[in-house]
Structures are given as C-alpha cells and as structure tokens.
Design a protein around this motif. Structure first.
Motif, short mmCIF file in Angstrom:
data_model
loop_
_atom_site.label_atom_id
_atom_site.label_comp_id
_atom_site.label_asym_id
_atom_site.label_seq_id
_atom_site.Cartn_x
_atom_site.Cartn_y
_atom_site.Cartn_z
N ARG A 147 12.04 0.11 -17.67
CA ARG A 147 11.62 1.12 -16.70
C ARG A 147 11.48 0.47 -15.33
O ARG A 147 10.91 -0.61 -15.19
CB ARG A 147 10.30 1.75 -17.10
N TYR A 148 12.01 1.17 -14.33
CA TYR A 148 11.92 0.72 -12.94
C TYR A 148 11.26 1.83 -12.13
O TYR A 148 11.61 3.01 -12.28
CB TYR A 148 13.31 0.40 -12.38
N PHE A 149 10.35 1.44 -11.26
CA PHE A 149 9.62 2.43 -10.47
C PHE A 149 9.51 1.95 -9.03
O PHE A 149 9.23 0.78 -8.77
CB PHE A 149 8.21 2.62 -11.05
N TYR B 276 7.27 4.73 -2.00
CA TYR B 276 6.99 4.40 -0.60
C TYR B 276 5.97 5.39 -0.06
O TYR B 276 6.20 6.60 -0.05
CB TYR B 276 8.25 4.45 0.23
N ASP B 277 4.82 4.86 0.38
CA ASP B 277 3.80 5.66 1.05
C ASP B 277 3.93 5.44 2.55
O ASP B 277 3.92 4.29 3.02
CB ASP B 277 2.40 5.26 0.58
N THR B 278 3.99 6.52 3.29
CA THR B 278 4.19 6.41 4.73
C THR B 278 2.92 5.98 5.47
O THR B 278 3.00 5.50 6.59
CB THR B 278 4.62 7.77 5.31
N GLY B 279 1.77 6.12 4.82
CA GLY B 279 0.53 5.98 5.58
C GLY B 279 0.39 7.18 6.51
O GLY B 279 1.03 8.22 6.31
N ASP B 280 -0.42 7.04 7.52
CA ASP B 280 -0.63 8.14 8.46
C ASP B 280 0.59 8.28 9.37
O ASP B 280 0.79 7.49 10.30
CB ASP B 280 -1.89 7.91 9.29
N ILE B 281 1.42 9.29 9.09
CA ILE B 281 2.56 9.58 9.98
C ILE B 281 2.03 10.02 11.33
O ILE B 281 2.48 9.59 12.38
CB ILE B 281 3.44 10.67 9.37
N THR B 282 1.05 10.90 11.30
CA THR B 282 0.25 11.25 12.47
C THR B 282 -1.20 11.05 12.07
O THR B 282 -1.48 10.56 10.98
CB THR B 282 0.49 12.72 12.89
N ASP B 283 -2.10 11.41 12.90
CA ASP B 283 -3.51 11.29 12.54
C ASP B 283 -3.88 12.25 11.42
O ASP B 283 -4.94 12.14 10.82
CB ASP B 283 -4.40 11.57 13.75
N ARG B 284 -2.98 13.18 11.13
CA ARG B 284 -3.32 14.25 10.19
C ARG B 284 -2.43 14.32 8.96
O ARG B 284 -2.73 15.04 8.02
CB ARG B 284 -3.27 15.60 10.91
N THR B 285 -1.31 13.63 8.93
CA THR B 285 -0.32 13.81 7.87
C THR B 285 0.07 12.48 7.25
O THR B 285 0.28 11.49 7.96
CB THR B 285 0.94 14.50 8.40
N LYS B 286 0.19 12.47 5.91
CA LYS B 286 0.68 11.32 5.17
C LYS B 286 1.52 11.83 4.01
O LYS B 286 1.40 12.98 3.58
CB LYS B 286 -0.48 10.45 4.68
N ALA B 287 2.39 10.95 3.48
CA ALA B 287 3.32 11.39 2.45
C ALA B 287 3.75 10.21 1.59
O ALA B 287 3.50 9.05 1.93
CB ALA B 287 4.54 12.06 3.09
N TYR B 288 4.41 10.52 0.46
CA TYR B 288 5.06 9.47 -0.33
C TYR B 288 6.33 10.00 -0.96
O TYR B 288 6.51 11.21 -1.15
CB TYR B 288 4.13 8.87 -1.39
N LEU B 289 7.24 9.08 -1.29
CA LEU B 289 8.46 9.33 -2.05
C LEU B 289 8.47 8.34 -3.21
O LEU B 289 8.14 7.17 -3.05
CB LEU B 289 9.71 9.11 -1.19
N SER B 290 8.87 8.80 -4.40
CA SER B 290 8.93 7.88 -5.54
C SER B 290 10.14 8.19 -6.41
O SER B 290 10.65 9.32 -6.44
CB SER B 290 7.66 7.98 -6.38
N TYR B 291 10.61 7.14 -7.10
CA TYR B 291 11.74 7.28 -8.02
C TYR B 291 11.54 6.34 -9.19
O TYR B 291 11.05 5.21 -9.03
CB TYR B 291 13.07 6.94 -7.34
#
Length: 811
Positions: free
Chosen positions: A221-223, A226-241
């Motif tokens: 299994r490979y995982f 990537y967490d963006t951290g605070d893209i702005t002061d109000r928004t954060k996100a992640y992508l995973s595979y």
C-alpha cells in the motif's frame, strides 16, 4: 465540567484505590462502561473548529506523538440519552493503515465486525452485527453515514460501505450509536443504530505525507497526502491518493486491488463555515465463499474455492478469480454551516455515483427460450452484440459440445458423477460421460450495478433560552439504480476463464427509483440537573420498478413510516456521573432489492423496532466508564435468503435472493466498558457485551423462541497500551462466545478469541523531514481459525494472521 489529559494530576492514592479494588468491584467495572460521553465546556467548544475533538471509549490519557492524526488528542463527547461509543487513538493504532476503516470499531461494546478477507478487501464477506441487527448479504439493518451523510445503504448489490469512501489515514473517528440512532440520522435502514465515519480536516500547516505498508499475502500500500496549510487566513485543504493490493489469504489464486483519491477543504467565514469533500474509489476484489459448519470442521483452512483451471466446467465454477466484485464510487458534498447567537443552521447537498459488476461462473451454456434479438430501446449496449438475446427464460443447458459447437448430451450408459463442488453434479457435468473429442462449454455471468444519488440534509437549531433548544430538519434523496445481467461464453474453458465480451444473453435489465423524505423535530429542555428531550420523525419513501425490456409490469410501492417517537432524560448526579434513559422508534423501509424480481410486494412489510436504553456514565481526568442496559422489540424482520447458498447456486433463476418477513424479534442485553489511564503512560480498556436475541413468532423455518441466527451472545475485549517519548504499542484480545448460525439453531458456531499486537516509534527528524513513524501491526496473532459472519446456514472463514509493516514520512 472541564476535562484534561494531565496524568500527573492523578494522585497516587487514586491509582492505588483503583488497583486495590476487590475482585467483585473489578468485575463490575470491567462490565460497566464506555467513556464516550464527556461533556464539552464552553471554552473547548469555541475552539472546536481549529482542534479536532473526538468522543472516545478508551485511551484518553495517552501521551502519544501519534502521527496519523495529531489533532486527535482531546477526548470529548456529547451527552445523549442513548448508548453511543466512539473510537480513539489506541483503536486507530491497533490497525494497520492498510486496514478497512470498518475494523476500528470492532472493540466497541455491542459491535461485531466480520471481514473474511485480509485488510477488509472483500465486500462480499464483510458483515456487521449490533444487538441482533446485521449488515451482510441477507440483511441491511444498521445505518451508515459519512460525515453525517447517507452512504446509500450497505448491501452488496448496489451498496457502498464506509471503506469505499474513506482511507484509513483520512479518518478522524467513528461514532457508533448502538440500537437507538440520533433523530437526525440520514438513513432508512437504521433499525439497529447508526455508525458515522468522520473524516479529518486539513492541517493548519503545509505538509506532505508519504506512507508505505507491506505485509503478508503480497500486501502493498502506498499513500500520499498534501495539506496546503492556510491558503488564506480562512481556507485550508488537502489532496490524497492511495494504491493498495494483496493476494487472497486462502489458497494460491485471487487478489484485490484498490485506488482511492480524496480532497477536502474548510473555509471559515466569520459566522459561516464551508466544508467540501470529494472521493473516488475503484476496487477489484476476488471473493471468498460461505461454507457449512461441517465443512469448517472438516477443513477450517479452505472455503472450497479452487486455484487452478481443470477444464471441467462443473469443477471450475469454484475457481476463485472468477468470483469477483468490481466497483467504482464517486462521492461529493458541500456543507454550509451558520453559527449565530441563538440560531445554528446547516445545509448539505451531496452526490454519489456508483458503477460496478459482480462476476460468477455458471458451469454451462444456457439454451434460452423466447426473448428477442432486436435491441430494446430502453437498455444500454454494454457488452452486447449481433445475436445477443434480450429477455426470454431458461429452457435447458449444456456443458459440452463437439468441434462445430453443437451441444452434446451425455452417453445413456454412463452413470458416473462428480463429487466436487456442492456434493457433485449430474452425469451431464462429468467429462467421462462423453466420447473423445467433446469440448467443455461454460458461461461467465455479469451482474451490473449502476447507481446515482442526489440529495441534501438540512437542520436548524434555535436556542429559545439557556435551558431550552429546538431542533428540526429534513433529509431528501433521489436514488436511481440500474441492474442488469448478461451471460458470456467462456472462450476456451480448458485454459482460462477469459470470456467473449459480447454477451449471448441479456437476461434482465431493470431500473429502480427510490425517493426519500425524512422530517424530524426535537425539543431539549434542561431543568437544574435534569435534561429532557422529545422528538418526532417520519419517513416518506416511494419505490418504483421498471423493466427496461418493456415486458414486465411497471410497479410502485409506498414504504412510509408512521410517526416515530423519541424521548429521553439525563440526570447529572455529580460532576463525574450521569444517569440516562431513552426510548426511540426506529424504521427501515422496504429496499429496492426486495422488488428486483417479480415477488409479490404485499407479502413483505417494512421493518420497525422499539428501542429502550438505560444506563450510567462516569468520567473524569483518568477514568471513563459506562454501562447500558437495553430492550428492543423488533417487528417484521426482513431476511434475504440467497438461493442455493452453500449447496450450489441456481444460475438459471432471475432472482438470487428470496426475501421474507421472519416475524418478530426480542433483544435484551448489557453493554459496558471501562478505560483508565494508569502509571502515567499506560491505558487499560475493556468492554463486555451480553446479548439475548430471540424470534417471537413462528414463520416458515423460523420458530418462536429460537435464538437469532449469527447474533453473538457474549463478547469481551481487553486491551493494554503504552505511549511515551515516541514509543507506542499494545496488545488487545477479543473473545466471541458460541452463537447459533442458522434459523433452526442446529449449528452452534464455536467460540473464538483473537489477539492483536502493535508496536511503533515516532522519530523527530531534521533535514527537511518533520517526522517519521515506523510501526508493525499483527492481527490474529495466534493465527486462529474461526467462523465470522455469513448468512443463516452459510459462514465465512475469518481471516488468518496478517502482519503489516508501515512507514510514514512527513515533509
């Protein structure tokens, strides 16, 4: 009431009191508790958007540098009038990152998870049981939600369990409401409660995580995430595979592989919070088969599927790589939450699309009676071609033909038959009954499952005063499901199971539409140390069935519920102790799977259950425990009996499962657990489940007074874990007592005890690395052979010992 994880505040005297408790008190404690309801104080609740808070049943006091979910460090819970339990860090560490997310709830009281495949990689053999309610091939009676949104039921034919939506590393926690579901639960199969799987939020700081796991049965299994951290002061996100594969743990053939992608974002906009998530999952799973108790006693290492092609169609119907589940799932939602001074509002539209296939290998080619070769306007041209027959019925079949493709009959003088599988076939199945030059002929059968759901949930909470809160909401969903079946000739049965992609017979092609509307309202009132709640709920469900060939009659059925009532009370006896009692009427509508064939709808009624819970919870800085007693009156239980089951499959039938109401059921029991943080860095956890479920009516082969098939009567868990200075590990054992496996209570399945072991270390790194985690997980340490879930009379062998090594790096 404040809660803290400061173990150094625990006095030595308190520890000695606990350790010196008499044997009688110890037994009471071990049977008494689950630490799942720690009430949040206002300061922590205000910061809940930035700190992932979990309700937990164990391991609250771990000083762990656990990397899978650093934000899961505070054990909190919600005060409710029914039993609820939530996973914690220790339960997450117990499982490899390659495991199914379903596995993390197996130690909670009242819960029994059966996964016949390593790492949960076979939906066909996966079962869940709680309080006499089951999820499996024959029943769908426990609700399942993803971030509070419906999973679209959990059955094999068009359903999707939580492991098709969530990777292990992206799971924050799993919340289990045994027996009584929350009034807002978006599911119309939650007779036995609801399991809600909650995904974790993006990290506050930018991070790249990479993980690799390798283990038994060529498991890999490979995982990547990537967490963006605070893209702005109000928004954060992640992508995973992730990419995962493993071979079947029984025999030398069969495999499973899975690709999974997920993305999530959270935006805080003053009084509004926006959360969006999307997941994509593609899996190919070769299945395991049910066996009888006698077959298990004869050879507990084999499920009677084979590893090689023999060239004899009757034998090769048991070739494992021909028994497959293929599924692709897309799921997305966008949640808007408003948090005002006196009003909270939530609105969440969602979308789900599933495409999939189930594979089987009939040991013959069908001679079709009737039907047409004209392409019907209402079907797709998937896997069809010139000469494909649409509709019609089974007339006869043959398993051998001459060199010109002409069907052959066995020699009249031959009486020899085969003995494997399913007790042997007829003379026409035996190649010895044909002259030299006869060639085998067989089929590859596909059942196609396609499903599309669009829906939304909404709720409003209005605080009329500090003591009184009103809550109301709705769930609406439109589900459109297609199911069709086609038969393909195997090109050369002597060499492989490869098939002609153009089907020779499209047996049926049907469309099902289910419209659901659930409305609810609840009032919660606090008077001094008492909290009372009362609510109403109603389901409005309509099912439509259409034959895309235009042959069978169009049908529709309403499966509405009556008005369902909930009520409960909580008494805060002290800062540490609360008493609770609750009543709930649960409902499960008739599913579209029940009207797949031409069954008479008037013979099957929707299911309903009255649930009563009463219990006590104790929680403080170092000890969490609870005990719950329950009583359930269950009416109109629907059970699907797979045709043929373990004695052979009726491939000619258009209906694989016959559904029937098997009368009423009465369940009563006790669920308890205890979690204590001792010696600064150690945690002990134990749970106990005692359940008695009996049929109350005699219907067909179901007799009043008999025990409910496949319902565990006694379960006990004991775990010891350690975490300090980056080192963590533990050992956990679960005992499942004897239980009846069939309606007649002739099969008494043996008890079993499974031991899991895990150990690991977190390294603090430099030179561009943030952290590295190395761990080893061993499930079923003693390699115990046991029977897990199944259907009445047919049982899956539980997975053998599985060893998995894991490395995770954070950049």
């Amino acid at each position: 009431m404040n809660s803290t994880l400061e173990n150094n505040q625990l006095s030595k005297l308190q520890k000695r009191i606990l350790l010196g408790t008499s044997a009688i008190s110890a037994l009471l404690l071990m049977s008494a508790c689950s630490a799942n309801a720690e009430e949040a104080n206002e300061e922590l609740a205000a910061s809940a958007q930035s700190v992932e808070i979990i309700s937990s049943a164990a391991g609250a006091g771990q000083d762990s540098a656990e990397m899978i979910d650093e934000d899961v460090v505070i054990v909190m819970g919600k005060t409710v009038t029914f039993a609820n339990n939530t996973t914690d860090n220790v339960m997450m560490e117990q499982e490899s990152s390659a495991a199914s997310v379903l596995s993390v709830i197996d130690n909670l009281p009242g819960v029994s998870i059966g996964e016949g495949a390593a790492f949960g990689s076979d939906d066909w053999s996966t079962t869940i049981s709680m309080r006499g309610f089951n999820v499996g091939l024959s029943e769908q009676q426990i609700g399942m939600t993803i971030d509070g949104l419906p999973n679209g039921n959990s059955n094999y034919g068009g359903g999707s369990k939580a492991n098709r939506y969530i990777d292990f590393e992206n799971l924050s926690r799993a919340e289990v409401s045994q027996g009584t579901s929350d009034i807002s639960s978006a599911s119309h199969e939650a007779l036995g409660g609801t399991i809600n799987f909650v995904t974790n939020n993006p990290e506050d700081e930018e991070r790249l995580r990479a993980g690799i796991s390798m283990g038994d049965n060529n498991a890999q299994r490979y995982f990547f995430r990537y967490d963006t951290g605070d893209i702005t002061d109000r928004t954060k996100a992640y992508l995973s595979y992730s990419r995962q594969s493993n071979d079947a743990w029984i025999g030398d053939a069969g495999y499973s592989d899975r690709d999974h992608f997920a993305a999530k974002f959270v935006s805080d906009l003053d009084e509004w919070t926006l959360t969006g998530r999307v997941s994509w999952d593609e899996a190919h799973e070769d299945n395991f088969q049910r066996i009888s108790l006698d077959q298990f006693n004869e050879n507990p290492d084999w499920d009677r599927l084979t590893d090689v092609i023999t060239g004899i169609p009757y034998v090769d119907q048991a070739y494992r790589p021909s028994w497959s589940t293929l599924r692709t799932n897309y799921f997305a939602y966008l949640r808007s939450e408003y948090d005002g001074e006196n009003v909270n509002f939530e609105f969440t539209p969602y979308y789900h699309n599933q495409k999939g296939r189930g594979d089987w290998v009939p040991q013959y080619v069908v001679n079709v009676a009737g039907g047409t070769t004209n392409f019907p306007a209402g079907v797709s041209d998937l896997h069809t071609g010139v000469g494909t027959i649409y509709g019609g019925s089974f007339d006869s079949a043959y398993s051998f033909e001459d060199s010109d493709g002409t069907p052959l009959a066995p020699n009249d003088s031959c009486t020899a038959t085969l003995t494997f599988p399913y007790g042997g076939g007829e003379t026409g199945d035996n190649p010895a009954c044909y002259d030299d030059g006869a060639n085998p002929a067989s089929s590859y059968r596909h059942t196609h499952y396609n499903k599309e759901r669009i829906g939304l949930t909404t709720k409003v909470e209005y605080e009329m005063s500090e003591e009184n809160t009103l809550r109301a909401g709705a769930w609406w969903e439109h589900a459109n499901r297609d199911e069709s079946r086609d038969w393909h000739r195997i090109i050369d049965p002597r060499s492989s199971h490869e098939f002609d992609h153009a089907a020779y017979w499209r047996q049926y092609d049907r469309n099902f539409v289910t419209n659901t509307l659930m409305l609810y309202a609840e009032d919660t009132l606090t008077i001094e140390n008492f909290t009372f709640n009362a609510g109403l709920r109603k389901f409005i469900v309509n099912l439509k069935r259409k034959d895309n060939f235009g042959i069978e009659e169009y049908s529709t059925v309403d499966a509405d519920s009556k008005i369902l009532f909930t009520a409960g009370a909580i008494y805060e006896a002290t800062d540490d102790i609360e008493l609770f009692a609750g009543f709930s009427q649960n409902f499960a509508a008739i599913k579209d799977s029940i009207i797949e064939g031409s069954a008479e709808l008037s013979e099957v009624e929707g299911e309903k259950a009255d649930n009563f819970d009463v219990g006590i919870r104790v929680r403080n800085d170092w000890l969490r425990m609870s005990i719950t007693g329950y009583y359930i009156k269950f009416s109109n239980r629907i059970v699907g009996i797979p045709v043929g089951d373990i004695s052979g499959i009726d491939y000619a039938s258009q209906i694989d499962t016959v559904y029937q109401n098997v009368g009423g059921i009465e369940s009563k029991g006790l669920e308890a657990s205890i979690s204590a943080d001792l010696w600064d860095y150690w945690n002990i956890y134990s749970s106990l489940t005692v359940n008695n479920s009996e049929y109350t009516e005699t219907v067909g082969n179901v007799e009043a007074g008999k025990k409910v098939a496949l319902s565990p009567e006694l379960q006990a868990v004991a775990s010891l874990s350690y975490a300090k200075d980056g080192v963590f590990g533990g050992v956990s054992a679960k005992y499942v007592g004897e239980r009846y496996g069939d309606f007649e209570n002739k099969d008494r399945l043996p008890s079993h005890a499974l031991v899991d072991l895990w150990v690991g270390y977190n390294f603090e790194m430099n030179n561009g690395f943030q952290n590295m985690k190395v761990s080893l997980n061993v499930n079923n340490l003693m390699d115990k052979r046991y029977l897990g879930g199944g259907t009445p009379g047919g049982y899956f062998i539980g997975a053998g010992r599985q060893v998995m090594g894991n490395i995770t790096l954070d950049f």
